[in-house]
Scaffold this motif. Structure first.
Motif, PDB file in Angstrom:
ATOM      1  N   ARG A 161      -4.592  -9.767   7.303  1.00 27.95           N
ATOM      2  CA  ARG A 161      -4.112  -8.789   6.333  1.00 27.95           C
ATOM      3  C   ARG A 161      -3.193  -7.766   7.001  1.00 27.95           C
ATOM      4  O   ARG A 161      -2.205  -7.333   6.437  1.00 27.95           O
ATOM      5  CB  ARG A 161      -5.324  -8.107   5.685  1.00 27.95           C
ATOM      6  N   LEU A 186      -3.120  -4.648  -3.569  1.00 26.57           N
ATOM      7  CA  LEU A 186      -4.429  -4.376  -2.964  1.00 26.57           C
ATOM      8  C   LEU A 186      -5.273  -3.478  -3.856  1.00 26.57           C
ATOM      9  O   LEU A 186      -4.759  -2.557  -4.493  1.00 26.57           O
ATOM     10  CB  LEU A 186      -4.244  -3.715  -1.597  1.00 26.57           C
ATOM     11  N   ASP A 219      -9.752  -2.358  -0.615  1.00 27.41           N
ATOM     12  CA  ASP A 219      -8.833  -2.812   0.441  1.00 27.41           C
ATOM     13  C   ASP A 219      -8.110  -1.629   1.059  1.00 27.41           C
ATOM     14  O   ASP A 219      -7.960  -1.521   2.263  1.00 27.41           O
ATOM     15  CB  ASP A 219      -7.759  -3.741  -0.138  1.00 27.41           C
TER      16      ASP A 219
END
Ligand SMILES: [Zn+2]
Ligand SMILES: [Zn+2]
Length: 382
Positions: free
Chosen positions: A129, A172, A176
């Motif tokens: 990520r 997101l 997140d």
């Protein structure tokens, strides 16, 4: 009489050139950065080479392991332990001698942002990520499109992020963002954490997802952006049931990643020069007393141990910190870091531009009063 000369035979790309909107010449001149060299990227590279995309640059920091062989068309048993990017580049070149393939062994997040300037497009096959976030921000700043692919089991996801509308960060959720904000402030993700979460995948899922990624890429490279189906959208593929659907992303107006450079200059600097030297040269020598120079990355300006009084004042990019760097070398307790990326000219005069502070091709932003100028800092001889 039958013409038996080589020119009379169908060309290598004959079948694809029969597609009405195809532009092989544009593909030949195209330049693509491919990030990663795992299962997805093996398929991406294979497709790019077969289609005749002229310049391909692949970057990855891993080495080939035995468990890669079941998913990676470009790797062989004998490649075990060799850098994935180099092995993949060599095998890609062998598929089509017309294409130039260059490999970099390293982490994309350690590149200077200016390194991405020459590419028409960035294609990712990542499982991190953090790396996606880096590519997303870099591409947005440079007004480039990037294509993301993700695989897990028989499920896959492909999405295209042009330099407008919703970006990766917009997709997101709150949770997140909290994790990322937390990590950004301490930014001490260990290589083990980066490696964590190895997901189950198969060659078939990789092949399907990479096929869609490259098919979207080809439309863009042929100059037919109007045909791109996945701008700010995701194609979700469920391999078990073969159900597919498209998700449209909504742009988050407050997203911090929507900063696009309006212009980008170039400034050459020597080893041992300071940030102030670079700023003054870039700005044509005019003294700008209120100017602030901003680097791409947060810099650790000092690391202090509250327990034993240890102080490390050597500036370093946060991205270069390793797992052990979070602890005091004297008493092994957590260090307190002072971070920053903006420097007044007075501060910049004592910041020497080593690789620890600014990567080659890193971008320096000079802000003063109402103006904002960006420069790709290129290490060389002034
Ligand atoms: Zn965004
Ligand atoms: Zn200590």
């Amino acid at each position: 009489m039958l013409d038996l000369s080589i020119d009379a035979l169908p060309g290598r790309y004959d079948r694809q050139e029969r597609i009405t909107w195809w532009n092989q010449d544009r593909l030949r001149r195209a330049s693509v950065l491919v990030v990663g060299a795992g299962a997805l990227v093996n398929e991406v590279l294979k497709n790019l080479a077969l289609l005749g995309v002229g310049q391909i640059h692949v970057i990855d920091c891993d080495t080939v392991e035995r468990s890669n062989l079941a998913r990676c068309v470009l790797f062989r048993d004998a490649d075990n332990g060799l850098p994935k990017a180099e092995v993949a580049a060599r095998a890609t070149k062998a598929l089509n001698g017309d294409v130039d393939v260059v490999a970099s062994v390293g982490n994309v997040m350690h590149l200077g942002l200016g390194s991405l300037v020459p590419y028409d497009l960035v294609i990712c096959g990542l499982d991190s990520r953090e790396a996606r976030l880096w590519v997303n921000q870099a591409c947005r700043k440079l007004a480039k499109t990037w294509i993301d692919g993700a695989i897990e089991g028989l499920r896959g996801l492909v999405r295209v992020f042009p330099p407008f509308g919703a970006c990766y960060e917009c997709t997101l959720g709150e949770a997140d963002r909290r994790i990322l904000a937390n990590r950004r402030s301490c930014s001490l993700l260990t290589p083990e954490e980066m490696e964590a979460g190895k997901v189950p995948t198969t060659a078939t899922t990789a092949s399907v997802v990479a096929g869609v990624e490259v098919q979207e890429a080809i439309k863009i490279l042929c100059g037919r952006e109007d045909l791109v189906a996945l701008n700010n959208r995701a194609l979700v593929i469920t391999g078990e049931t073969l159900e597919t659907y498209i998700v449209s992303y909504t742009e988050d107006e407050s997203c911090l990643a929507h900063d696009t450079y309006d212009s980008l200059g170039v400034c050459v600097y020597d080893d041992n020069e300071t940030l102030a030297d670079l700023v003054l040269r870039a700005e044509g020598g005019t003294e700008r007393r209120h100017a602030v120079a901003e680097l791409e990355d947060d810099i650790v300006r000092s690391a202090v141990c509250n327990e034993c009084g240890y102080v490390d004042a050597k500036p370093r990019r946060v991205a270069l910190l390793g797992a052990g760097d979070a602890l005091c070398p004297e008493c092994r307790l957590p260090l307190r870091f002072e971070l920053g990326r903006a420097f007044t000219l007075a501060e910049a005069a004592s910041l020497v531009l080593s690789e620890d502070v600014l990567p080659n091709q890193g971008v320096v932003t000079v802000r003063s009063d109402a103006s904002r100028h960006h420069y790709v800092a290129s290490r060389g001889t002034v």
